[in-house]
Design a protein around this motif. Structure first.
Motif, PDB file in Angstrom:
ATOM      1  N   LYS A  84      -2.537   0.768  -2.214  1.00  0.00           N
ATOM      2  CA  LYS A  84      -3.531   1.841  -2.290  1.00  0.00           C
ATOM      3  C   LYS A  84      -3.236   2.944  -1.283  1.00  0.00           C
ATOM      4  O   LYS A  84      -3.548   4.114  -1.502  1.00  0.00           O
ATOM      5  CB  LYS A  84      -4.921   1.246  -2.035  1.00  0.00           C
ATOM      6  CG  LYS A  84      -6.084   2.097  -2.512  1.00  0.00           C
ATOM      7  CD  LYS A  84      -7.386   1.335  -2.353  1.00  0.00           C
ATOM      8  CE  LYS A  84      -8.560   2.141  -2.851  1.00  0.00           C
ATOM      9  NZ  LYS A  84      -9.831   1.376  -2.714  1.00  0.00           N
ATOM     10  N   LYS A 112     -15.507  -9.359  -7.476  1.00  0.00           N
ATOM     11  CA  LYS A 112     -15.847  -8.109  -6.796  1.00  0.00           C
ATOM     12  C   LYS A 112     -17.290  -8.096  -6.303  1.00  0.00           C
ATOM     13  O   LYS A 112     -17.730  -7.104  -5.716  1.00  0.00           O
ATOM     14  CB  LYS A 112     -15.621  -6.923  -7.741  1.00  0.00           C
ATOM     15  CG  LYS A 112     -14.151  -6.692  -8.087  1.00  0.00           C
ATOM     16  CD  LYS A 112     -14.005  -5.464  -8.945  1.00  0.00           C
ATOM     17  CE  LYS A 112     -12.530  -5.214  -9.308  1.00  0.00           C
ATOM     18  NZ  LYS A 112     -12.370  -4.003 -10.146  1.00  0.00           N
ATOM     19  N   GLU A 152      -7.756  -1.953  -6.359  1.00  0.00           N
ATOM     20  CA  GLU A 152      -9.178  -2.260  -6.485  1.00  0.00           C
ATOM     21  C   GLU A 152      -9.459  -3.762  -6.524  1.00  0.00           C
ATOM     22  O   GLU A 152     -10.606  -4.185  -6.420  1.00  0.00           O
ATOM     23  CB  GLU A 152      -9.744  -1.607  -7.754  1.00  0.00           C
ATOM     24  CG  GLU A 152      -9.747  -0.086  -7.726  1.00  0.00           C
ATOM     25  CD  GLU A 152     -10.575   0.474  -6.579  1.00  0.00           C
ATOM     26  OE1 GLU A 152     -11.631  -0.104  -6.279  1.00  0.00           O
ATOM     27  OE2 GLU A 152     -10.142   1.481  -5.982  1.00  0.00           O
ATOM     28  N   LYS A 155     -14.355  -1.989   2.590  1.00  0.00           N
ATOM     29  CA  LYS A 155     -12.991  -2.514   2.646  1.00  0.00           C
ATOM     30  C   LYS A 155     -12.871  -3.511   3.793  1.00  0.00           C
ATOM     31  O   LYS A 155     -11.989  -3.419   4.641  1.00  0.00           O
ATOM     32  CB  LYS A 155     -11.983  -1.373   2.790  1.00  0.00           C
ATOM     33  CG  LYS A 155     -12.380  -0.317   3.823  1.00  0.00           C
ATOM     34  CD  LYS A 155     -11.452   0.870   3.783  1.00  0.00           C
ATOM     35  CE  LYS A 155     -11.925   1.950   4.766  1.00  0.00           C
ATOM     36  NZ  LYS A 155     -11.071   3.145   4.757  1.00  0.00           N
TER      37      LYS A 155
END
Length: 478
Positions: free
Chosen positions: A47, A133, A275, A367
């Motif tokens: 990322k 998630k 992600e 994060k």
């Protein structure tokens, strides 16, 4: 000096049994490096830099290799079961500096285990078909897992080289599965290696600063090799075999990491990879959806990061116990359970710190895994900077025996690189400095309280009685 005399010197009397030869030492080093970093942070690294995710791993590998040369000179020069704290004390003789280095290493164990706990929870949810998630479930799972680690630690964990071999092979199998699936995807025409040459920084950083920022994360995947110096007294002829095995172990893990990062980006678009909380599982699912490997990999990943968490919390609690026994931290932290012979207060204290880290970082950042992993790398890069300086300072302390000697330029370059990777100039997330700062501030406060109590109540000085014994299992602690 004759070869026989050198072996005798490197195998001088020790209370620990010398059981590790070349193969076992190599597996120990590989197993200590493999683990949470590559399983949890490959997507985050991608990322930061786009398809060039392999570049930060290469830079981290080079810096780790150079620092390993410094450790090799020190461990063959002083073949004792000790590490950075002992080298710092021999180089500078400043008890407070030695304490800070030791406390920093301890904190890195807690942040590493906290990173592993989140990775464990994410992979567990993925393995059982849940939403990997879901931040609330990940938080609950991470705290529950850390509780389990504490219970195992309280019961008592005996070190076993053979057990480490089994754990290493399981950890290695997961990464080899990813590489095998990568080759399968390559031959099936499911890869796009043109993506691996594309640099893309979402924060519009220059290539240099984006790579260094990503390297500060990728370095978390390379740490662990420094722990092997603690096995010096249990290794047969450490002066001879340590250099070969440490460099071979780093080489093996470096090649594996680079292959994994190349295949990950070639198989999964960077956006999807970045992600995912379980990036390697995403790679396997995309490359081979008809093969049930993706059902197995989350559980292998869980096993790998669980091993990492247990080892790190074991190390952290023993270091805290050792500092308390040497009266540089409050003595209550050195209490041992009368039946289990485990440092129960130190275990509860380090577990409470891990709970706090997991909870507050998870709520303060979207994060959290990257923040915790990056903080681990930040703390250890600071220690590595000092170790690279120690090598040069201790050249004034010659020993009457042969030992590994690294070219002077290597610790200089390694020290500068490690010091740079600690600074904000890399673009490192400021949250990592906040977490590291609070942890080290806690250490200073505990030292100050102990110093005052020693002076006011016991008329004693506060200093490390024997840095070589930090973290050792005194009094039968297991």
């Amino acid at each position: 000096m004759s070869a026989t005399a050198e072996v005798e010197r490197s195998e001088e009397h020790t209370e620990l049994k010398r059981v590790m030869g070349t193969k076992l030492l190599l597996l120990f080093i590989v197993g200590d490096i493999l683990g949470t970093g590559v399983y949890a942070l490959t997507g985050t690294v991608a990322k930061e830099v786009g398809g060039a995710a392999w570049a930060p791993f290469v830079v981290a590998f080079v810096v780790a290799i150079m620092t390993a040369f410094s450790y090799l000179e020190l461990v063959t020069k002083y073949p004792q079961a000790a590490g950075a704290a002992l080298y710092t004390h021999k180089a500078f003789g400043l008890h407070f500096v030695t304490f800070i280095v030791c406390f920093t290493v301890m904190c890195s164990g807690i942040t590493s285990a906290s990173t592993a706990s989140r990775a464990f929870a994410s992979n567990m949810l993925k393995g059982f078909g849940g939403d990997s998630k879901d931040t609330t479930l990940i938080l609950v799972g991470a705290l529950a897992f850390m509780t389990l680690v504490a219970l195992v630690n309280l019961r008592g964990v005996g070190e076993s080289v053979k057990a480490n071999v089994v754990l290493t092979l399981v950890e290695l199998s997961g990464l080899l599965l990813v590489i095998m699936v990568g080759f399968y995807a390559l031959f099936a025409g499911k890869t796009d290696f043109s993506r691996t040459m594309v640099f893309d920084s979402p924060s519009d950083k220059s290539a240099f600063f984006a790579v260094t920022a990503a390297t500060s994360l990728a370095f978390f995947a390379m740490v662990g090799f420094e722990d092997s110096v603690n096995m010096a007294e249990e290794t047969k002829d450490p002066v001879r075999i340590f250099p070969r095995m440490m460099l071979t172990g780093l080489g093996i893990t470096g090649v594996i990491y680079i292959l994994v990062s190349l295949f990950a980006v070639a198989i999964v678009p960077v956006g999807l990879l970045g992600e995912s909380e379980t990036p390697l599982v995403k790679v396997v699912e995309t490359a081979a959806p008809g093969i049930p490997i993706e059902k197995l990999l989350p559980f292998i990943s869980m096993f790998a990061v669980a091993n990492s968490a247990l080892i790190n919390m074991l190390m952290a609690s023993r270091l805290l116990y050792g500092m308390a026994k040497q009266e540089v931290l409050p003595p209550f932290l050195g209490k041992v359970h009368p039946k289990r012979r485990t440092p129960w207060v130190a275990i509860l204290f380090t577990t409470a710190l891990a709970f706090g880290l997991i909870y507050f970082v998870s709520n303060a950042s979207d994060k959290a895994t990257a923040v915790l992993g990056g903080t681990t790398a930040l703390l250890l890069l600071g220690v590595f900077t000092i170790v690279n300086i120690c090598v040069l300072v201790l050249r004034k302390d010659p020993v009457d025996s042969d030992h590994f000697l690294t070219p002077t330029v290597i610790p200089i370059i390694a020290g500068v690189c490690c010091a740079f990777l600690v600074t904000p100039f890399t673009g490192r997330d400021t949250e990592q400095y906040v977490v590291a700062g609070w942890l080290l501030a806690l250490g200073v406060v505990l030292w100050a309280i102990t110093w005052f109590a020693n002076r006011a109540l016991r008329a004693k000085k506060t200093y490390l009685r024997d840095p070589a014994e930090l973290g050792e299992r005194e009094g039968g602690v297991n």
